[in-house]
Design an enzyme around this catalytic site. Structure first.
Site, PDB file in Angstrom:
ATOM      1  N   HIS A 176       9.455 -19.415 -57.021  1.00 39.18           N
ATOM      2  CA  HIS A 176       8.201 -18.896 -56.474  1.00 39.18           C
ATOM      3  C   HIS A 176       8.085 -19.182 -54.968  1.00 39.18           C
ATOM      4  CE1 HIS A 176       6.441 -19.654 -60.742  1.00 39.18           C
ATOM      5  NE2 HIS A 176       6.707 -18.361 -60.636  1.00 39.18           N
ATOM      6  N   LYS A 227      -1.588 -16.753 -72.932  1.00 36.84           N
ATOM      7  CA  LYS A 227      -1.465 -17.983 -73.712  1.00 36.84           C
ATOM      8  C   LYS A 227      -2.099 -19.180 -72.997  1.00 36.84           C
ATOM      9  CE  LYS A 227       3.225 -17.868 -71.957  1.00 36.84           C
ATOM     10  NZ  LYS A 227       4.642 -17.943 -72.180  1.00 36.84           N
ATOM     11  N   ARG A 251      14.291 -10.192 -61.048  1.00 41.78           N
ATOM     12  CA  ARG A 251      15.657 -10.550 -61.398  1.00 41.78           C
ATOM     13  C   ARG A 251      16.075  -9.647 -62.542  1.00 41.78           C
ATOM     14  NH1 ARG A 251      13.725 -16.289 -63.799  1.00 41.78           N
ATOM     15  NH2 ARG A 251      12.114 -15.394 -65.092  1.00 41.78           N
ATOM     16  N   SER A 295       8.879 -20.688 -65.308  1.00 36.63           N
ATOM     17  CA  SER A 295       7.914 -21.751 -65.615  1.00 36.63           C
ATOM     18  C   SER A 295       8.062 -22.201 -67.063  1.00 36.63           C
ATOM     19  CB  SER A 295       6.494 -21.266 -65.346  1.00 36.63           C
ATOM     20  OG  SER A 295       6.314 -21.038 -63.963  1.00 36.63           O
TER      21      SER A 295
END
Lengths: 159, 159, 159, 159, 159, 159
Positions: D17, D41, D90, D127
């Site tokens: 990031h 979530k 990506r 993450s």
């Protein structure tokens, strides 16, 4: 007479679904849209609401019928006397759909799976995205049938 | 009566192609296999040889016809009175096929493209691989119709 | 003032390219469209023709310039004083573009690569498909600028 | 002055990031990092913790600002006066990002989405993986800013 | 003693190849690097040059041997007494490699194919890109063994 | 003696897993199948049940051992004295597996990850699909070891 089923959760139906139904109907004599009562996750709309919205969305299309089902998709197909399962396909979800097709073929070798390419203008639309945009107050005009737009607004508010 | 075309170069036909033809025939009344006279690259077999091998490969299948064509695939489809173009699809070549489907829809909006999933046992087979293996003297038994096996051996020698 | 380059073969330019140029220009002060003189394969149009068609296609866009170049793309970018290389990207060709971006970053660490998503309505268009359709006599109306349509017709005949 | 936003959940921020922020800043005058208050979530860190870690991670970068937001990303972008949404990309997650880009363009046609290729050395970091490794007691040295490493250790223990 | 082969064109060998050889050697007792004499396209270097560069690149590695071969890869593997074919794999070329693996398994059921993930720092390197960069005068330092760098410069000039 | 681990959740083991174990064993001296006690989601079978079914599935294979573990996979690999982690790979899940491989390499640089291509006949099978089919009353004959078939029937009823 060639019958096919078009199964899904349709939580809710969007214009990409309607486009596939119309195109499947141009190829086969009868299209039974099958609304799966349960999917992995908690749906936003009950199965009755989902069936109701679909029926409004296909109103006036000859040879199209909407039914709910539970259990295996291939068993539903057999009860309908279908020769094939129709699925819309776009770049990025083919792997999963091909796996399901192979499983279904193993369970019901007499049944084909037929993929119809999603129209480019609906290629990015999914029920999940529709719900997310509506939940956050964005506009889903032109992406869903009118009946769905109204119901989403009732649920979430927004324009 | 629903007619579809199944176009390709078929240089040469292999068992994955034959499998798609058989399955398309189960769904539609008539399948016209269209052998494109020219592709981008120099073919191994002439168009007449390719048509001949295909005809042997589908011998005995009712409602299947083999023809060669040049020009646009959609024009060939129109001349055949087809409602759809059938393509076999496996993981890894969908992107290209979807692009072609969108181009063809633009050229002939009344024509659908229908994808049939390739059987897992033929998912790795392609005409290019068949030719490469045959050229290097490997066995293609069980991957191509008998007529093709014989002709490849005549060309390249090998078992 | 932020300058970017938009490199390619443009053999020929199509409306997907023009869309990327317009969108890059909305983000950066100046866009230099770089027409690579040689690519791996024999082009249909000479580099002068390709530059000429591009210039007509971007006529009236402020801050857009068309130039040809040979040699490394990163060297061209440096000669232009660019901060980034712009590429259009659609599902299915990202892998190659990411590799090129990593190579270019290694050759010129001060230079970024920026991907702009291709509009869905042009996602299926490519110069190769345009040429193939035109060669076989199909219509490319609405997919290429008028100047390209005229030149393709001159080359191949057709509507 | 060209402003862009870089939205995400950042639960927690990692070095991939930070790399995207630094590179976006090299291209545009101002980068507003937008921390989405809620995602699908349950997050590991509260939105305040996530903002705090990000602020430490970008300390000393001129023209970079960190804010939280809720609601539609495009509305946040408008409030910031942004010309574009920046996303790192990506191989393997482009499909989803392209879909979001098309949805956002429909909701806000004046807004571009710009993809920056993830650096190869961070291409595998996410993450989710960071949290999984930390939870199982593995080391995340060199993959996250120091402040995140400390907080993860406080949460999960480990080295 | 477990022997494996690592086949390829190696036109020319680059550091990603050397990395795979080193890692294969850590897993198996002996690695035979197989240089295919002919590939589909005209190579830049003769098979003797390619073998020579590889031998210099692996100098000092115990249990690694370089040989050229023609004909089927599986026949070469059998002549070497190999239990497996080793291939480096990165995102984006797995489809092709899986197809080859299935063909090879059909030709030689006793032979496994083993994929080793390419290191992220070499994930973007390929022989084709190396040649392209060198041809256009760019630097390939750090991407290829010293012997290859020297030979490429002799061929193309440049730094 | 080369030891490898083959880690997973195995909820439940299916024939694709057994195929990978058999093939890994042909390449390495010892294969330790590692059953992860916890995964992200609630498993259908307890870890003891999953170990028990696996042990029955590999009965009679020399050099294969089944153990449960918790914590990092790389730590389990170290405790086993393994040189590599073995994973089955099919088209469509490589991206995730490559990311895990890079993370694991960072955590344990001395450890390799080795991918074995899934056999085409099991390419579509996954534990999730198996459970879904069994739950809906479909047959999983030929897709799972006998012990698993019996246990699934006990859980869900069905044929």
């Amino acid at each position: 007479m060639a019958v096919v089923i078009y199964p899904g959760t349709f939580d809710p139906v969007h214009n990409g679904h309607v486009d596939v139904i119309r195109r499947a109907r141009a190829l086969f004599d009868r299209v039974v849209v099958g609304v799966a009562q349960e999917s992995g996750k908690e749906p936003l709309f009950t199965v009755d609401e989902r069936v109701e919205m679909l029926r409004e969305a296909v109103v006036g299309m000859q040879g199209v019928e909407v039914r709910s089902f539970d259990g295996l998709t291939v068993e539903f197909a057999r009860r309908c006397g279908a020769v094939a399962i129709v699925k819309g396909v776009r770049v990025g979800d083919l792997e999963y759909e091909l796996r399901m097709a192979h499983v279904n073929r193993r369970l019901a070798p007499e049944l084909e799976t037929v993929f119809l390419p999603t129209s480019p203008e609906y290629g990015f639309v999914s029920s999940t995205l529709i719900k997310e945009v509506a939940r956050l107050g964005g506009s889903v005009d032109g992406l869903v049938p009118e009946v769905v737009r109204v119901r989403l607004r009732r649920r979430f508010g927004g324009s």
